[in-house]
Design a protein around this motif. Structure first.
Motif, PDB file in Angstrom:
ATOM      1  N   VAL A  97       9.648   8.746  -1.606  1.00 39.76           N
ATOM      2  CA  VAL A  97       8.228   8.403  -1.714  1.00 39.76           C
ATOM      3  C   VAL A  97       7.653   8.925  -3.025  1.00 39.76           C
ATOM      4  N   PRO A 150       0.812  -1.223   0.000  1.00 36.92           N
ATOM      5  CA  PRO A 150       0.000   0.000   0.000  1.00 36.92           C
ATOM      6  C   PRO A 150       0.840   1.267   0.000  1.00 36.92           C
ATOM      7  N   ASP A 151       2.042   1.178   0.609  1.00 37.46           N
ATOM      8  CA  ASP A 151       2.909   2.359   0.673  1.00 37.46           C
ATOM      9  C   ASP A 151       4.352   1.910   0.867  1.00 37.46           C
ATOM     10  N   LEU A 152       5.268   2.848   0.768  1.00 35.76           N
ATOM     11  CA  LEU A 152       6.692   2.533   0.861  1.00 35.76           C
ATOM     12  C   LEU A 152       7.067   2.019   2.244  1.00 35.76           C
ATOM     13  N   ARG A 153       6.440   2.548   3.282  1.00 40.50           N
ATOM     14  CA  ARG A 153       6.750   2.114   4.644  1.00 40.50           C
ATOM     15  C   ARG A 153       6.484   0.615   4.814  1.00 40.50           C
ATOM     16  N   SER A 154       5.423   0.117   4.189  1.00 36.25           N
ATOM     17  CA  SER A 154       5.095  -1.307   4.297  1.00 36.25           C
ATOM     18  C   SER A 154       6.185  -2.164   3.662  1.00 36.25           C
ATOM     19  N   GLY A 157      -1.219  -1.502  -6.014  1.00 36.56           N
ATOM     20  CA  GLY A 157      -0.353  -0.875  -5.019  1.00 36.56           C
ATOM     21  C   GLY A 157       1.020  -0.606  -5.599  1.00 36.56           C
ATOM     22  N   LEU A 158       1.994  -0.346  -4.725  1.00 36.15           N
ATOM     23  CA  LEU A 158       3.375  -0.122  -5.155  1.00 36.15           C
ATOM     24  C   LEU A 158       4.037  -1.474  -5.425  1.00 36.15           C
ATOM     25  N   GLU A 173       6.242   6.578  -6.145  1.00 35.17           N
ATOM     26  CA  GLU A 173       4.834   6.684  -6.535  1.00 35.17           C
ATOM     27  C   GLU A 173       4.654   6.613  -8.051  1.00 35.17           C
ATOM     28  N   ARG A 192       3.413   3.223  -9.116  1.00 31.86           N
ATOM     29  CA  ARG A 192       2.182   2.693  -8.523  1.00 31.86           C
ATOM     30  C   ARG A 192       1.284   2.066  -9.584  1.00 31.86           C
TER      31      ARG A 192
END
Length: 267
Positions: free
Chosen positions: A241, A206-210, A252-253, A245, A248
Motif C-alpha cells: 500500500v 480510491p485505494d488498492l483494495r478497490s 486516485g491510484l 501510494e 497516486r
C-alpha cells in the motif's frame, strides 16, 4: 530475438485461466467497463465491407460482444467460442450466437474456411503460443476474411508490478508479451496487417483494495507461475500500500492497461 520457450513458460496455465474466468462469470459484467470500452474500439476498426456471412466471437466471455456482433451483422451466422465453460453457460442464457462452443484459440474446433470474421477482444493475452493462434486464424478464415483482436502487452498494470517489486521478489502481477512480439508474429503470419497499434488506458481507484477486488471479480488476478502460495502477510500488504501510494494522482491510484489493437486479413 527472444527465444519462444521462455515467453511461453512465463504465461499462465490455461486450465487455471479457464477455471478463474468460469468462477468470475457472475461478477464479470459488473466491473467490465474497460473491457467494454476496448471491445467497442476494436469494433470501430472493422471495415464496413465485406459483410461476413459467418463470424466468430473468440474468447467470448459473458457474450457482451457476441450480442454486439449479432446486432451489427443481423443476417450472418454467429458462433461464440470460449475456453471457460462457466462463461459459456452464462452467455448461452443471453443469446446472440447460433452456437456456443468450448474451445481453445490455439486449437480452434472449426473446419478450414469456416468463417469470414474472427473477433477477439482481450482474450489472446492468455495464449502462450500466439503464432499458433494466428495460424489457426489463417486456417479457419475464408479468403479476404478478417481477424480483429485486442490484447494486452508489457506496460499493463506497471504501477502494481513496480509496487510489488519494492516489497518482495515473487511474481504478483500477470505477465504479458512485448508489443514487439505482436509486431513480429503478425508480420510472420502470412496475414496482411491492416492495423496494429497500442493505446494506454488508465483507470483510477480510491485505494488498492478497490483495484485488487476488481481484478478478482474479472477473473484476471495473478495466475502466473512463480506467484506466492498462501495468504499475503499483513506487513507485506502494508508495504505494498505504501509503495503504491507513490503513484497516486488527483483522480486516485492509477492502473494502466497497455492495449494492443490489430486487424489482419487473409489474402
Amino acid at each position: 530475438m527472444r527465444a519462444t520457450m521462455p515467453e511461453r513458460s512465463a504465461l499462465p496455465d490455461k486450465r487455471q485461466v479457464a477455471a478463474s474466468f468460469s468462477r468470475a462469470a457472475e461478477t464479470y459484467d459488473a466491473v467490465a467497463d474497460l473491457q467494454r470500452a476496448v471491445g467497442s474500439q476494436l469494433l470501430s476498426l472493422l471495415p464496413g465491407e465485406p459483410v461476413p456471412r459467418r463470424w466468430v466471437d473468440l474468447g467470448s466471455g459473458t457474450g457482451y460482444f457476441t450480442r454486439a456482433l449479432a446486432s451489427r451483422y443481423p443476417q450472418a451466422q454467429g458462433l461464440a467460442v470460449d475456453i471457460a465453460e462457466g462463461m459459456l453457460r452464462h452467455a448461452r442464457e443471453l443469446g446472440g450466437a447460433e452456437h456456443f462452443i468450448g474451445g481453445d484459440a490455439e486449437h480452434l474446433p472449426l473446419r478450414e474456411g469456416a468463417c469470414d470474421l474472427l473477433f477477439s477482444s482481450l482474450a489472446l493475452q492468455w495464449c502462450a503460443d500466439l503464432p499458433a493462434v494466428l495460424g489457426e486464424a489463417r486456417r479457419v478464415l475464408r479468403p479476404n476474411g478478417m481477424l480483429a483482436f485486442s490484447s494486452l502487452c508489457i506496460g499493463t498494470l506497471g504501477e502494481l508490478r513496480r509496487s510489488w517489486e519494492a516489497v518482495d521478489g515473487f511474481v504478483h502481477v500477470n505477465r504479458f508479451r512485448a508489443f514487439e512480439d505482436y509486431q513480429r508474429y503478425c508480420a510472420e503470419s502470412d496475414l496482411d496487417v491492416l492495423e496494429l497499434c497500442t493505446e494506454d488506458r488508465v483507470l483510477h481507484f480510491p485505494d488498492l483494495r478497490s483495484l485488487t477486488h476488481e481484478l478478482k471479480a474479472l477473473g484476471a488476478h495473478n495466475l502466473n507461475p512463480g506467484r506466492p502460495d498462501g495468504l499475503t502477510g499483513r506487513e507485506r500488504v502494508r508495504a505494498l500500500v505504501a509503495a503504491y501510494e507513490r503513484f497516486r494522482q488527483p483522480q486516485g491510484l492509477p492502473a494502466t492497461y497497455r492495449v494492443v489493437y490489430a486487424v489482419l486479413r487473409k489474402s
